[in-house]
Scaffold this active site. Structure first.
Site, PDB file in Angstrom:
ATOM      1  N   CYS A 277      75.792  20.261   6.896  1.00  0.00           N
ATOM      2  CA  CYS A 277      75.073  19.827   8.101  1.00  0.00           C
ATOM      3  C   CYS A 277      75.592  20.665   9.255  1.00  0.00           C
ATOM      4  CB  CYS A 277      75.302  18.338   8.360  1.00  0.00           C
ATOM      5  SG  CYS A 277      74.545  17.747   9.895  1.00  0.00           S
TER       6      CYS A 277
ATOM      7  N   GLU B  93      74.100  12.037   6.172  1.00  0.00           N
ATOM      8  CA  GLU B  93      73.091  12.228   7.206  1.00  0.00           C
ATOM      9  C   GLU B  93      72.120  11.061   7.244  1.00  0.00           C
ATOM     10  OE1 GLU B  93      71.401  16.032   8.207  1.00  0.00           O
ATOM     11  OE2 GLU B  93      72.414  16.939   6.490  1.00  0.00           O
TER      12      GLU B  93
ATOM     13  N   CYS C 216      68.593  20.602  13.730  1.00  0.00           N
ATOM     14  CA  CYS C 216      69.262  20.892  12.455  1.00  0.00           C
ATOM     15  C   CYS C 216      69.858  22.292  12.550  1.00  0.00           C
ATOM     16  CB  CYS C 216      68.276  20.796  11.295  1.00  0.00           C
ATOM     17  SG  CYS C 216      68.989  21.276   9.697  1.00  0.00           S
TER      18      CYS C 216
ATOM     19  N   HIS D  67      76.532  11.899  16.147  1.00  0.00           N
ATOM     20  CA  HIS D  67      77.477  12.037  15.043  1.00  0.00           C
ATOM     21  C   HIS D  67      78.711  11.176  15.278  1.00  0.00           C
ATOM     22  CE1 HIS D  67      75.453  15.489  13.108  1.00  0.00           C
ATOM     23  NE2 HIS D  67      75.037  15.711  14.344  1.00  0.00           N
TER      24      HIS D  67
ATOM     25  N   GLY E 254      76.428  18.572  12.290  1.00  0.00           N
ATOM     26  CA  GLY E 254      77.590  17.763  11.934  1.00  0.00           C
ATOM     27  C   GLY E 254      78.870  18.573  11.933  1.00  0.00           C
TER      28      GLY E 254
END
Length: 279
Positions: A221, A212, A76, A163, A224
């Site tokens: 994100c 997500e 993350c 992703h 992301g």
């Protein structure tokens, strides 16, 4: 039982942070994440991040992420900045921190009050790295993907987690609560997928929303955003080697693609509150 926690956010990507360096991760962490992440009924968050003892020699700590549905994530980007900020303000005041994740060791550098830069590592567009199936063996750049009867042009990127990035004309008009789950659970992504919908403002400015896996739409994100800039660099829209500014619902992140497809992310990390809750 009483549980001490810190609530932190990076671009409104908010998690409950637990100091597990001595105690270890709670045995019931999945159920705990589901319970405490409920907005309006509990603390409310995108999940729980456990700050654990380092696994690599010389590292300053380890991050483990548990989503709001109890599933464990690998990395993350917004979370690791908050872990760095937490460590920095809780006795490890080093300008450069090394933090273990399930996606490898990450280096995080202090750039000012509440501002951190993360060396995110190299990205890949190869199907096996996501993983993705039924999409060929070549890099997944500008591929067609049919979702609930509609065909989208997507570029799929792994930055330690998977992703799927697609360019749209207007991100604000999208009904993510309707289309996000269909992307997340698409059969081509056996481990589910995070999906980014991006609007190009110009070559160095983007606007993005994200769905997500395990959490639904979040206001930001980090991985992301990195995947989005990587995808648009592969598509020839964004220039490599320059700062790309991405506007998310919760704030702005700055991403740069370095030689070797290495990614650099810069953004803020903020403590919201500290507290004790009954569990």
């Amino acid at each position: 039982m009483k549980l001490s926690f810190t609530k932190m956010q990076g671009c409104a990507n908010d998690y409950i942070y637990l100091d597990c360096r001595k105690s270890g991760v709670p045995e019931n962490i999945a159920a705990l994440s589901e319970k405490l992440s409920r907005r309006h009924f509990s603390i409310g968050a995108d999940g729980i991040i456990c700050i654990c003892a380092a696994q690599t020699a010389g590292a300053d700590g380890m991050m483990r992420i548990f989503n709001a549905d109890g599933s464990e994530g690998r990395m993350c980007g917004n979370g690791i900045r908050c872990v760095a900020e937490w460590l920095y303000t809780h006795g490890i005041a080093k300008e450069t921190l090394a933090i273990d994740t399930l996606s490898g060791l990450k280096t995080v550098t202090h750039k000012g009050a509440g501002l951190w830069q993360v060396e995110m590592g190299a990205y890949s567009a190869m199907p096996a790295s996501l993983p993705a199936v039924n999409m060929g063996e070549e890099p997944l750049v500008d591929k067609e993907l049919t979702v609930d009867g509609k065909t989208w042009h997507v570029t799929c990127i792994s930055v330690g987690n998977p992703h799927c990035v697609t360019v749209v004309e207007d991100v604000d008009s999208l009904k993510l609560e309707e289309i996000g789950p269909a992307f997340e659970h698409h059969a081509n992504f056996p481990e589910r997928i995070n999906t980014e919908f991006v609007q190009v403002v110009d070559a160095t400015h983007l606007k993005m929303r994200v769905w997500e896996r395990g959490s639904g739409e979040t206001w930001a994100c980090g991985t992301g955003t990195c995947a989005t800039v990587a995808a648009l660099t592969e598509l020839g829209i964004c220039p490599a080697g320059e700062d790309i500014h991405v506007q998310l619902r919760g704030g702005v992140l700055t991403i740069r693609v370095l030689p070797g497809r290495q990614l650099l992310m810069t953004g803020a990390a903020e403590t919201v509150c500290e507290g004790i809750t009954e569990v």
